[in-house]
Structure formats: C-alpha cells, structure tokens
Design a protein around this motif. Structure first.
Motif, PDB file in Angstrom:
ATOM      1  N   TYR A   1       3.877   8.071   4.208  1.00 32.96           N
ATOM      2  CA  TYR A   1       4.519   6.754   4.147  1.00 32.96           C
ATOM      3  C   TYR A   1       4.496   6.085   5.518  1.00 32.96           C
ATOM      4  CZ  TYR A   1       8.066   3.156   4.042  1.00 32.96           C
ATOM      5  OH  TYR A   1       8.704   1.961   4.175  1.00 32.96           O
ATOM      6  N   ARG A   2       4.853   6.852   6.540  1.00 31.13           N
ATOM      7  CA  ARG A   2       4.858   6.276   7.893  1.00 31.13           C
ATOM      8  C   ARG A   2       3.472   5.764   8.269  1.00 31.13           C
ATOM      9  NH1 ARG A   2       8.915   9.983   8.598  1.00 31.13           N
ATOM     10  NH2 ARG A   2       7.661  11.820   9.006  1.00 31.13           N
ATOM     11  N   TYR A   3       2.453   6.578   7.921  1.00 32.55           N
ATOM     12  CA  TYR A   3       1.081   6.198   8.256  1.00 32.55           C
ATOM     13  C   TYR A   3       0.707   4.867   7.595  1.00 32.55           C
ATOM     14  CZ  TYR A   3      -4.016   6.303   8.108  1.00 32.55           C
ATOM     15  OH  TYR A   3      -5.329   5.975   8.214  1.00 32.55           O
ATOM     16  N   LEU A   4       1.052   4.739   6.314  1.00 30.93           N
ATOM     17  CA  LEU A   4       0.668   3.516   5.595  1.00 30.93           C
ATOM     18  C   LEU A   4       1.523   2.326   6.021  1.00 30.93           C
ATOM     19  CD1 LEU A   4       0.148   5.138   2.095  1.00 30.93           C
ATOM     20  CD2 LEU A   4      -1.629   4.326   3.667  1.00 30.93           C
ATOM     21  N   ARG A   5       2.826   2.541   6.166  1.00 31.34           N
ATOM     22  CA  ARG A   5       3.700   1.422   6.518  1.00 31.34           C
ATOM     23  C   ARG A   5       3.409   0.903   7.925  1.00 31.34           C
ATOM     24  NH1 ARG A   5       5.380  -2.343   7.838  1.00 31.34           N
ATOM     25  NH2 ARG A   5       7.316  -3.493   7.418  1.00 31.34           N
ATOM     26  N   ALA A   6       3.032   1.833   8.828  1.00 28.00           N
ATOM     27  CA  ALA A   6       2.766   1.426  10.213  1.00 28.00           C
ATOM     28  C   ALA A   6       1.552   0.504  10.318  1.00 28.00           C
ATOM     29  CB  ALA A   6       2.563   2.657  11.101  1.00 28.00           C
ATOM     30  N   LYS A   7       0.703   0.518   9.288  1.00 29.59           N
ATOM     31  CA  LYS A   7      -0.437  -0.417   9.309  1.00 29.59           C
ATOM     32  C   LYS A   7       0.071  -1.861   9.372  1.00 29.59           C
ATOM     33  CE  LYS A   7      -3.595   2.562   9.261  1.00 29.59           C
ATOM     34  NZ  LYS A   7      -3.530   2.962  10.672  1.00 29.59           N
ATOM     35  N   GLY A   8       1.257  -2.085   8.818  1.00 27.73           N
ATOM     36  CA  GLY A   8       1.823  -3.440   8.857  1.00 27.73           C
ATOM     37  C   GLY A   8       2.296  -3.859  10.241  1.00 27.73           C
ATOM     38  N   ASN A   9       2.493  -2.894  11.121  1.00 27.75           N
ATOM     39  CA  ASN A   9       3.060  -3.230  12.433  1.00 27.75           C
ATOM     40  C   ASN A   9       2.160  -4.129  13.277  1.00 27.75           C
ATOM     41  OD1 ASN A   9       4.724  -0.008  12.983  1.00 27.75           O
ATOM     42  ND2 ASN A   9       5.344  -1.773  11.776  1.00 27.75           N
ATOM     43  N   SER A  10       0.859  -4.050  13.019  1.00 22.87           N
ATOM     44  CA  SER A  10      -0.043  -4.913  13.795  1.00 22.87           C
ATOM     45  C   SER A  10      -0.386  -6.196  13.041  1.00 22.87           C
ATOM     46  CB  SER A  10      -1.320  -4.149  14.153  1.00 22.87           C
ATOM     47  OG  SER A  10      -1.914  -3.611  12.978  1.00 22.87           O
TER      48      SER A  10
ATOM     49  N   LEU B   1      -2.306  16.088   2.490  1.00 24.12           N
ATOM     50  CA  LEU B   1      -3.041  15.610   1.309  1.00 24.12           C
ATOM     51  C   LEU B   1      -2.100  15.031   0.261  1.00 24.12           C
ATOM     52  CD1 LEU B   1      -5.456  18.645   0.874  1.00 24.12           C
ATOM     53  CD2 LEU B   1      -6.076  16.355   1.658  1.00 24.12           C
ATOM     54  N   ARG B   2      -0.825  15.304   0.420  1.00 26.68           N
ATOM     55  CA  ARG B   2       0.144  14.878  -0.603  1.00 26.68           C
ATOM     56  C   ARG B   2       0.925  13.671  -0.110  1.00 26.68           C
ATOM     57  NH1 ARG B   2       1.704  20.052  -3.708  1.00 26.68           N
ATOM     58  NH2 ARG B   2      -0.074  21.365  -3.185  1.00 26.68           N
ATOM     59  N   TYR B   3       1.528  12.975  -1.064  1.00 27.91           N
ATOM     60  CA  TYR B   3       2.309  11.780  -0.733  1.00 27.91           C
ATOM     61  C   TYR B   3       3.637  11.886  -1.447  1.00 27.91           C
ATOM     62  CZ  TYR B   3       3.393   6.858   0.182  1.00 27.91           C
ATOM     63  OH  TYR B   3       3.970   5.701   0.615  1.00 27.91           O
ATOM     64  N   GLY B   4       4.699  11.416  -0.817  1.00 30.73           N
ATOM     65  CA  GLY B   4       6.038  11.586  -1.376  1.00 30.73           C
ATOM     66  C   GLY B   4       6.201  10.967  -2.747  1.00 30.73           C
ATOM     67  N   ASP B   5       5.969   9.678  -2.858  1.00 23.10           N
ATOM     68  CA  ASP B   5       6.299   8.981  -4.102  1.00 23.10           C
ATOM     69  C   ASP B   5       5.670   7.589  -4.063  1.00 23.10           C
ATOM     70  OD1 ASP B   5       7.401   8.002  -6.365  1.00 23.10           O
ATOM     71  OD2 ASP B   5       9.498   8.202  -5.727  1.00 23.10           O
TER      72      ASP B   5
ATOM     73  N   ILE C   1       0.817  -1.214   0.000  1.00 23.48           N
ATOM     74  CA  ILE C   1       0.000   0.000   0.000  1.00 23.48           C
ATOM     75  C   ILE C   1       0.848   1.260   0.000  1.00 23.48           C
ATOM     76  CG2 ILE C   1      -1.966  -1.126   1.082  1.00 23.48           C
ATOM     77  CD1 ILE C   1      -1.268   0.142   3.719  1.00 23.48           C
ATOM     78  N   THR C   2       2.123   1.147   0.325  1.00 23.76           N
ATOM     79  CA  THR C   2       3.009   2.300   0.278  1.00 23.76           C
ATOM     80  C   THR C   2       3.508   2.590  -1.130  1.00 23.76           C
ATOM     81  OG1 THR C   2       4.848   0.815   0.704  1.00 23.76           O
ATOM     82  CG2 THR C   2       3.899   1.929   2.611  1.00 23.76           C
ATOM     83  N   GLY C   3       3.282   1.666  -2.063  1.00 20.90           N
ATOM     84  CA  GLY C   3       3.790   1.804  -3.425  1.00 20.90           C
ATOM     85  C   GLY C   3       5.035   0.981  -3.656  1.00 20.90           C
ATOM     86  N   GLU C   4       5.825   0.793  -2.624  1.00 23.98           N
ATOM     87  CA  GLU C   4       7.086   0.066  -2.764  1.00 23.98           C
ATOM     88  C   GLU C   4       6.842  -1.442  -2.666  1.00 23.98           C
ATOM     89  OE1 GLU C   4       9.454   1.230   0.574  1.00 23.98           O
ATOM     90  OE2 GLU C   4       8.032   0.353   1.962  1.00 23.98           O
ATOM     91  N   ALA C   5       7.914  -2.203  -2.894  1.00 25.33           N
ATOM     92  CA  ALA C   5       7.825  -3.652  -2.758  1.00 25.33           C
ATOM     93  C   ALA C   5       8.944  -4.113  -1.849  1.00 25.33           C
ATOM     94  CB  ALA C   5       7.909  -4.339  -4.123  1.00 25.33           C
ATOM     95  N   GLU C   6       8.603  -4.144  -0.572  1.00 28.85           N
ATOM     96  CA  GLU C   6       9.590  -4.531   0.437  1.00 28.85           C
ATOM     97  C   GLU C   6       9.567  -6.050   0.582  1.00 28.85           C
ATOM     98  OE1 GLU C   6       8.891  -4.067   5.167  1.00 28.85           O
ATOM     99  OE2 GLU C   6       8.166  -2.483   3.878  1.00 28.85           O
ATOM    100  N   PHE C   7       8.410  -6.640   0.302  1.00 30.93           N
ATOM    101  CA  PHE C   7       8.212  -8.088   0.442  1.00 30.93           C
ATOM    102  C   PHE C   7       8.183  -8.737  -0.937  1.00 30.93           C
ATOM    103  CE2 PHE C   7       5.499  -6.333   3.957  1.00 30.93           C
ATOM    104  CZ  PHE C   7       6.368  -6.653   4.973  1.00 30.93           C
TER     105      PHE C   7
END
Lengths: 380, 395
Positions: free
Chosen positions: B349-358, B327-331, B192-198
């Motif tokens: 990014y932090r907001y979206l990535r932190a969803k994975g923490n739980s 309202l804006r997102y980095g990339d 959901i962040t746009g990147e592919a970490e997994f």
C-alpha cells in the motif's frame, strides 16, 4: 531510535561577518586567473594569501582557545571559513594546518609549554603544520603503522599522500613507538618530501620519508589514539562544509552561465531539461547545507558525546561528498565545451570535489560506519 | 504581534483546562479552546487566536497534549485548516470569518477543495467550470476532480471561470460552495491502491450566493495563490521531528526484526536512504528554524520534492526487502478512508500510495519549474497562452 536535540543550523551574525571578511579577501587576492596561474609552478600554495587569512584575519587560530593565543571560536565558525575557501578553491593549507594538525595538538597535553607554544605560533599564523596521515585516512581507521619511533624519538618510515605538508614547517606525526602509539612533533626540514602529481591541483599532496628524523613526543598511548581520532573526525566534519562551498559555487556559476548563454534563439536556461537538472542540484545543495551545518554544530556543542559526533559527521560525509562531485560534474556538462577547457576554472572544482570524496573517508566508508550505531547491521 | 508571551499562553491553557468537563462532548471543549484564542494563536483575537507569534502554538499544543485534552484531529480536516482558513482570513468579509472559521477549526464542518479539473491539472488556470451571475447568486456548472474529503465535506473552496473574454488567469473567481446543494454530485474515484480517497465532483446548476464569494470578481487566481502558498508555509509551524520519522521507520523496523531478509546489496541501499532520510529531517528542521527566527528562505519549497522521492524509494525498497511476502497485498477493497494513513497498512500500500506524492499538490516537474524560475531566476519557457483570451485557447 533516540533523537538528540538538533543544533542551531542557521548562521549567526558573527558568522555572517566572518564570511564577508573571508570572501572580501578571496575576491581581492584569489581570483581564478591567479589560482590557474599558480597550480603548475613550484609554489602551488599561495603563502601571501595564507598570511593574510591566517595571521591578519586570525583564521589559523579559530579553533585554538584564547588562553593558548587563538580566537576561541568553534567548529561553526571554522565551517563557514571552509565554505568560503571551498567556494574559491583557495590554495591555502587551512584544512591541514588550522583544522587537522591544530585539532590533533589540542588533543595532546596543552599544559606542556612546548606544545602550548607551538599552538600559539600556529594560531598566530607564525607557523604552519600538517598532520602526517594520508588524506584518505578516515575516522575509525585505527592507528597507522607506517612510521616507527625508537626510544630516542627518532622516526623511520613513510607516509604517502599527505595534504598541505608542502606548506608546513611542522609535522604532527602518528608513529608506533616502543610504548605503543604516539604523536610526535617533527620539523618538516628533517623529512624527505616528494611531490607526486595530484588529482587535486589546488591541494597538492606530499609523500614523506622519515629516515631517523628527530621527533618530540606530544602524546602517547590512548591519548595519542584519541587525539588522532578527534582530528580526523573534526576534519571530516568540516570537510563537509568545504564540499558545500564547492557545490554552491558550481550551482551558482552554472545558473549564471545558463542565464546568459543563447542557442536556438533562446537563453539555454529557459529549456526545461536544463532547468530541472539545476532545480534538483539546488535541492541537493540545500540538503547538503543542513547536513554540513549539523555536523559543525554537533562538533561545536557536543564533541563530548563521541557517538553523536561520529554519527553527525558520518551523515554529513555520506551525503555531502557525492553532492559536491555531482555539482561539479553537472557544472562541467552544462557549461558544454568551455567546461572541458583548462582556462575555465570549473575543472579545479571537479578535481577538488573528486579528491574530497576520497579525503577523510569515502561516502561508502562513512555509510558503513553508521550501520551498527543506528541499529542497521549488515547481512550475516 | 509579539506582546503575548509564553507565560500568558500557559495561563490561558491552565484556565481552559480548569473549566474542561471531561464527560461532555469533546466538541464543546474545542469550541471553548477556539473562544479562548488557543486554536491558532497567530490568528486575530475573536477568531480563535491571540495575534501572537506562530511559534507559541507549539507551547499550547504541548501543554494540551500533556493534559490529554481532545484535539481537532487535524489530519481529517487538513484542507480546512491548511488552505480554506488562511484564505478566508486573508480575503473573507467579517461575516464570512465569523460564520466559517470556528466550526472549520473544531472539525464540526469539514472542508474540501474544488480546484483541479479533468482538463486543468498542472495548468490549473486553464479551468473551465463556469460561474454565471444570476441576481444575488452565481450558478455553477462543471466538473472537478481529485477532491479528497468531498464525501464528508460541508463546504468547499471553489474556483470557477466568470469571464471567458480575458486571459485565463484574469477570468477566475473564488467562492465558498455549499456541498449540500442539490446540484453537487460526489462520485468516488478509485485509486491504484484499491481504495477511494478522492472523488469526482459534478456541479450542475449549483447556486452560490454572492455573499459567499471570496475576494473580487476576476481576482480568484490571486486568492488561490494565497491558498496554495499557505499549504507550504504550514510546514514551518510544526515541531522538530524525531529520527526515523516517516517512511524510513517501517523499513528500518523490518530490517531489525527480520535478519533473514538481509542482503549486502539491500544493506547499502538502506543505508543510503537512511542518510537521505536523516538529511531530509535536518533540512526540514533548518526550514523550521528559519521560520521561527522570522527569516524564511526559499528552502521550504524543496521539501515536498525531497519527500516524494524518498517515500517512493523507501517504499519500493521495503516491498523488495520483504521478498515472498512482498508478492502479497493487504486488501484491494474499495474503502473510503477519512484521511491518508501510510502506516496502518502494508508495504505494498505504501509503495502504491507514495506514487501520488510526486503528483498531488503540484507535480515534481512543476515544482522543479517553480524552483528554477522563482528561486534560481531562470527564464520561463516561451508560452502562447498568457495573453490570449481564455475562449480562444486550443483545448
């Protein structure tokens, strides 16, 4: 953001032994039936229990230096006692006498023979004192102005909602004298005291009326202001440990009950909806313990650093107060109907927790106190 | 254990630094550090350690950091360090330990973890990837998912089903899988962040020599428990962290730098979260003190739950605090990060990535079950999958 060293947050062997000794006395003499039987009588405090705790175990003198007749212990040990007394909702004036009044007196001139003698009697459990401020008073509130003293040390005015005054022979009274703020020693029998109906049945309040009562000046001016502030700060910091003890009892008792109670052919503690609530509560209590131990440790080690002590106390109060209330509310709900009854002791914990939330500063008051010191000022 | 002192360790660090050729490849220094027993001092002599108390590692790290020595970039090789290494140490043969641990620690060989599957998330023991014995090898077929570092990994720790006829926990075996095997296909999994970490990892006829099995056949669930336990134990080994570490840092910085964004309502929420962050820091410190005193308690198992909630609340507040900028997102570009970096990017990014923490590493719901059952002693929900053969379970 500066980060001072974090104190030892664990319990020492000495503290474990102290806990065991207090717990044994409470198990023997402060069962819930005894507390429930006492709260509506003319003597809501248990003087016999207090005598054992104060004099025989020496708890009244924990914070008093040995040369003044006390135990020379620190806020760490006093905090362990607060945990146990909170866990038993024990109707004894430890917070009012051994913490608030005693700490205020320690901030006065202890070289004065009369003050030293008073501390010695308090430490030995021969007398009990109360600090004449509303229980809702918070550190940083400023010096109260409801009692005035004349040049002869005669006090006039009122203080409402004073904790532990009903059990006290001696009152430590902040009053505005001709020279400004002062702390006065007043014999309790000089003061008209009324007992309002208190939310917290195990720490009843008193409304005090001073009508020319004879007072002895303990400290004046800045010393009086500092002694009162130190007492309120220490009281608020140690109250967090009492709240921790309350919360731990509520958690333990609810886990125990849900491990026995059966509905739908199952132990209700096996239902995930209830397990998750208890797991969250456990986590809150684990966190509250770290916050309360930190406050006790900072009060023990670094009372000389007022900014750090105020911060540790504000963090502990802002965090632990709501945890204790939540733990008691969860305990009532998860006990079901029995939790609503007078005969079940959980209401004593709910009432204490809710009163403790207001005592010595509400969580919101403590959060506001943090804002500027941590560099997060309010909106303009 | 215990015969090694802080002074011994400091002496070894000095000798290591004296021999350090600053112009050489940093990997050379790291290999020398491993051979000097200063990689992980609590490991055995000869395997990068000194059989010393874990607490002495902080002494080593502080001395080497002060000297500006290169480190092994632990965040890049977290799965190797935190999960593969302790499992190899506990269950590996002497040959496996000698082969794998040194390049794992120096970072010359990256590791990943092939555990979760599309059909086996919270119920990991229900996994369906098969390993079938064929001579001296095992042949593995199946699909794994949520695999960080699979695209950089040389090796993987893998659990696969070797017996269909026994209950699910008993038919699993633990292997070391060669990620260069031609049957291993790694596909990025965009988040959901746009990147592919997994990644998704497809295993088709992958051959694993029996010499790369960790532990006994059918004992893989027990071995995997050791892997997962070590993930939590590692938390206690670190040093105390400063105030405002973690996600509170950027939010507090924004509050300080942008007075025009402040409102009374956001102020109270920020102060609540500041208090929660400080208490989480104290709680982690208390766990650390318990570990250092050799009296670990159950408290550590709650840290991840607290952190997940805090990260989500703080990053959510940060986006809201930013107002129009929120309202804006980095990339949204699909990049392939080598490690997760919460702080190199923006609040969104932090907001979206932190969803994975739980979700990652045990969902908060599963962790609450674990706390309720193992710490509080409450009974498990009734289950019908514990004693039936895996092949008979509904899927």
């Amino acid at each position: 953001m500066t980060s001072p060293a974090i104190p030892d947050l664990l319990y020492s062997d000495v503290e474990d032994d102290l806990r065991a000794a207090v717990r044994a006395v409470l198990a023997d003499r402060c069962g819930h039936a005894a507390v429930l039987g006492r709260i509506e009588t003319a003597e809501p405090y248990d003087p016999a229990l207090w005598r054992v705790l104060a004099a025989e175990l020496g708890l009244a003198g924990l914070l008093v230096p040995e040369e003044l007749g006390g135990q020379g212990a620190s806020a760490r040990e006093a905090a362990v006692v607060c945990e146990e007394l909170g866990g038993a909702v024990a109707p004894v004036p430890f917070l009012g006498s051994a913490v608030l009044a005693t700490t205020a007196l320690l901030g006065c001139d202890t070289a004065d023979p009369a003050t030293a003698a008073l501390l010695g009697r308090l430490a030995a459990g021969e007398a009990t004192a109360a600090l004449a401020v509303p229980l809702s008073a918070a550190p940083g509130d400023g010096f109260p102005a409801t009692v005035h003293a004349d040049g002869g040390g005669r006090l006039t005015g009122t203080v409402t909602s004073v904790a532990d005054a009903l059990a006290a022979e001696v009152l430590v009274v902040p009053a505005l004298g001709p020279e400004g703020p002062g702390l006065y020693e007043v014999a309790a029998d000089q003061v008209a005291s009324e007992r309002p109906v208190s939310l917290d049945l195990t720490r009843p309040l008193a409304d005090l009326r001073f009508d020319g009562a004879a007072g002895r000046l303990l400290a004046g001016g800045d010393a009086a202001v500092a002694a009162l502030e130190r007492a309120l700060l220490t009281g608020a910091g140690l109250l967090a440990s009492e709240q921790l003890g309350l919360a731990q009892w509520c958690l333990d008792e609810t886990v125990r009950y849900l491990g026995q109670r059966r509905q739908f052919g199952r132990v209700v503690g096996s239902f995930q909806a209830l397990k998750h609530r208890l797991a969250d509560l456990w986590l809150d209590v684990v966190s509250a313990r770290a916050a309360a131990r930190n406050a006790a440790g900072v009060l023990a080690d670094r009372l000389s650093d007022p900014a750090e002590a105020s911060l540790a106390v504000a963090v502990a109060q802002a965090y632990v107060s709501p945890v204790a209330v939540h733990a008691a509310e969860e305990a009532v709900q998860l006990h079901g109907g029995i939790g609503m009854t007078w005969e079940h002791p959980v209401h004593l914990y709910l009432k204490r927790a809710k009163a403790d939330e207001i005592a010595l500063g509400t969580p919101g008051r403590h959060r506001r106190a943090l804002a500027v010191p941590v560099g997060l000022p309010p909106a303009a | 254990m215990g015969s090694v002192s802080a002074a011994d360790v400091r002496g070894r660090v000095r000798a290591l630094l004296a021999a350090w050729d600053q112009k050489a490849d940093p990997a050379e220094f790291l290999r020398a550090r491993f051979d000097a027993g200063l990689a992980w001092v609590h490991f055995p002599v000869g395997l990068g350690g000194l059989d010393a108390p874990r607490a002495l590692q902080a002494v080593v790290n502080a001395e080497l950091d002060a000297a500006g020595a290169p480190d092994n970039d632990p965040r890049r090789i977290g799965i190797g360090l935190g999960m593969a290494a302790p499992t190899i140490l506990a269950y590996g043969t002497d040959e496996q330990k000698a082969r794998f641990l040194r390049p794992l620690w120096t970072g010359e060989e990256v590791w990943c973890q092939l555990f979760s599957e599309p059909g086996a998330g919270s119920d990991l023991a229900g996994l369906g990837t098969r390993a079938v014995r064929d001579g001296d090898d095992w042949v593995v077929d199946g699909q794994k998912v949520w695999t960080s570092s699979a695209h950089t990994a040389r090796w993987a720790i893998l659990i696969a089903r070797t017996d269909l006829d026994v209950p699910k926990h008993r038919g699993i075996t633990y292997f070391v899988c060669d990620m260069t095997d031609p049957g291993v296909e790694v596909r990025p999994l965009r988040q959901i962040t746009g990147e592919a970490e997994f990644n998704e990892v497809f295993l088709t006829g992958v051959r694993i020599p029996d010499a790369h099995r960790l532990g006994a056949v059918g004992d893989g669930w027990r071995v995997a428990q050791a892997t997962l336990m070590n993930e939590r134990v590692a938390i206690g080994g670190g040093a105390s962290v400063p105030r405002e570490s973690g996600m509170i840092g950027p939010v507090a910085a924004t509050w300080r730098e942008r007075p025009e964004l402040r409102t009374p309502e956001l102020h109270d929420r920020l102060l609540r979260l500041w208090v929660d962050s400080e208490v989480a820091r104290l709680t982690a410190e208390r766990v650390r003190q318990q570990m250092a005193a050799g009296t670990p308690g159950p408290e550590g198992s709650g840290l991840k739950l607290s952190l997940a909630r805090l990260n989500q609340q703080l990053s959510g507040l940060e986006v809201e605090l930013l107002g129009e900028q929120g309202l804006r997102y980095g990339d949204w570009a699909m990049v392939r990060p080598r490690s997760v970096d919460f702080y190199g990017r923006d609040a969104g990014y932090r907001y979206l990535r932190a969803k994975g923490n739980s979700i990652e590493g045990g969902t908060s719901e599963i962790l609450r079950n674990i706390v309720a059952e193992r710490v509080l002693g409450l009974p498990a929900e009734p289950r019908n999958d514990k004693d039936a053969a895996w092949k008979d379970l509904p899927r």
